[in-house]
Design a protein around this motif. Structure first.
Motif, PDB file in Angstrom:
ATOM      1  N   HIS A 101      -6.235   2.886  -3.856  1.00 27.08           N
ATOM      2  CA  HIS A 101      -6.072   3.266  -2.502  1.00 27.08           C
ATOM      3  C   HIS A 101      -6.316   4.727  -2.170  1.00 27.08           C
ATOM      4  O   HIS A 101      -5.799   5.411  -1.087  1.00 27.08           O
ATOM      5  N   PRO A 143      -7.931   3.383   3.059  1.00 22.68           N
ATOM      6  CA  PRO A 143      -6.842   3.576   3.878  1.00 22.68           C
ATOM      7  C   PRO A 143      -7.222   3.552   5.485  1.00 22.68           C
ATOM      8  O   PRO A 143      -8.384   3.717   5.523  1.00 22.68           O
ATOM      9  N   ASP A 165       0.765  -1.194   0.120  1.00 21.29           N
ATOM     10  CA  ASP A 165       0.021   0.209   0.012  1.00 21.29           C
ATOM     11  C   ASP A 165       0.871   1.304  -0.094  1.00 21.29           C
ATOM     12  O   ASP A 165       1.805   1.405   0.489  1.00 21.29           O
ATOM     13  N   ASP A 166       0.221   2.407  -0.294  1.00 23.58           N
ATOM     14  CA  ASP A 166       0.878   3.705  -0.267  1.00 23.58           C
ATOM     15  C   ASP A 166       1.931   4.207  -1.254  1.00 23.58           C
ATOM     16  O   ASP A 166       2.242   5.276  -1.127  1.00 23.58           O
ATOM     17  N   HIS A 176      -5.322   9.581   0.360  1.00 24.90           N
ATOM     18  CA  HIS A 176      -5.047   8.589   1.407  1.00 24.90           C
ATOM     19  C   HIS A 176      -5.812   9.274   2.694  1.00 24.90           C
ATOM     20  O   HIS A 176      -5.190   9.269   3.788  1.00 24.90           O
TER      21      HIS A 176
HETATM   22 ZN   LIG Z   1      -2.600   3.191   3.073  1.00 26.39          ZN
END
Ligand SMILES: [Zn+2]
Length: 235
Positions: free
Chosen positions: A94, A134, A44-45, A98
């Motif tokens: 995602h 998130p 993720d991210d 966020h």
């Molecule tokens: Zn995240």
């Protein structure tokens, strides 16, 4: 926290809590047939400068992963975004900045999702089919809206809340993953949101161990497919 807000982190951190979430939410997938072993690594991210390091590793082992990308970084790293898709990995939405989706109106959350999707489509010439909120924070309204927009709502295996963002060291990350590894595990790791050397190192060490055990590294969509094919959709 509002009554209808679901905090999946809380469920992960408290084994005594009962997970009675809606069956449409992908999280713990159990594949009882041990003759074929599958694992989903999810990051993720990103994308960030750490993503190519992971992509190199996955290429070396001819393995696949799922990257839940953040729109603002997709715009910052279009070439890495394209590479994720070109090398056969799954890309997931995602959101753009966020945020905690449970605090947004549906219109605001739609915008987060759609601007990210527009960025993915621009650079990678594909759309994503899975969405991860998130912080694992959401309302059922978010799940329903995601479905209407053509996404499966994907979290991670409850016991694969690895917390690499706490910087426990590569050894601890490796151990947390191995201690809980089961057929069909969805592992939550991060290629963004901070320095990720430990995560990259842990993945590098996990590859030979898990391959030796017979695990095949697949995407979330492939996991859904395996589950539906072998277990009549019990996911
Ligand atoms: Zn995240």
């Amino acid at each position: 926290m509002a009554e209808d807000v679901i905090d999946f982190r809380e469920i992960c951190e408290n084994p005594e809590l009962v997970d009675n979430l809606d069956h449409r939410i992908i999280r713990d997938v159990r594949l009882p047939d041990e003759s074929e072993l599958y694992v989903c690594f999810t990051f993720d991210d990103g994308p960030t400068e750490y993503t190519p390091l992971l992509l190199d590793l996955f290429k070396q082992y001819d393995a696949k992963a799922t990257f839940f990308v953040v729109g603002e970084f997709v715009d910052e790293f279009p070439n890495i975004t394209r590479r994720i898709v070109e090398e056969g990995h799954q890309i997931g939405n995602h959101t753009y900045f966020h945020p905690d989706l449970s605090k947004l109106t549906i219109e605001e959350s739609d915008k987060e999702i759609m601007t990210t999707e527009a960025a993915i489509t621009t650079y990678a010439k594909t759309r994503s089919h899975i969405l991860r909120p998130p912080y694992g924070l959401f309302r059922m309204e978010t799940v329903e809206r995601a479905e209407q927009m053509g996404y499966r709502f994907a979290l991670w295996s409850r016991d694969m809340y690895v917390r690499d963002w706490e910087y426990p060291g590569a050894d601890a990350i490796v151990q947390r993953v191995l201690d809980n590894m089961k057929n069909g595990s969805i592992v939550l790791l991060h290629d963004g949101g901070g320095e990720r050397e430990q995560t990259v190192e842990a993945v590098q060490r996990l590859f030979p161990i898990l391959l030796k055990k017979g695990y095949k590294f697949i995407t979330i969509s492939e996991l859904i497919e395996v589950s539906e094919r072998k277990y009549a959709g019990k996911i």
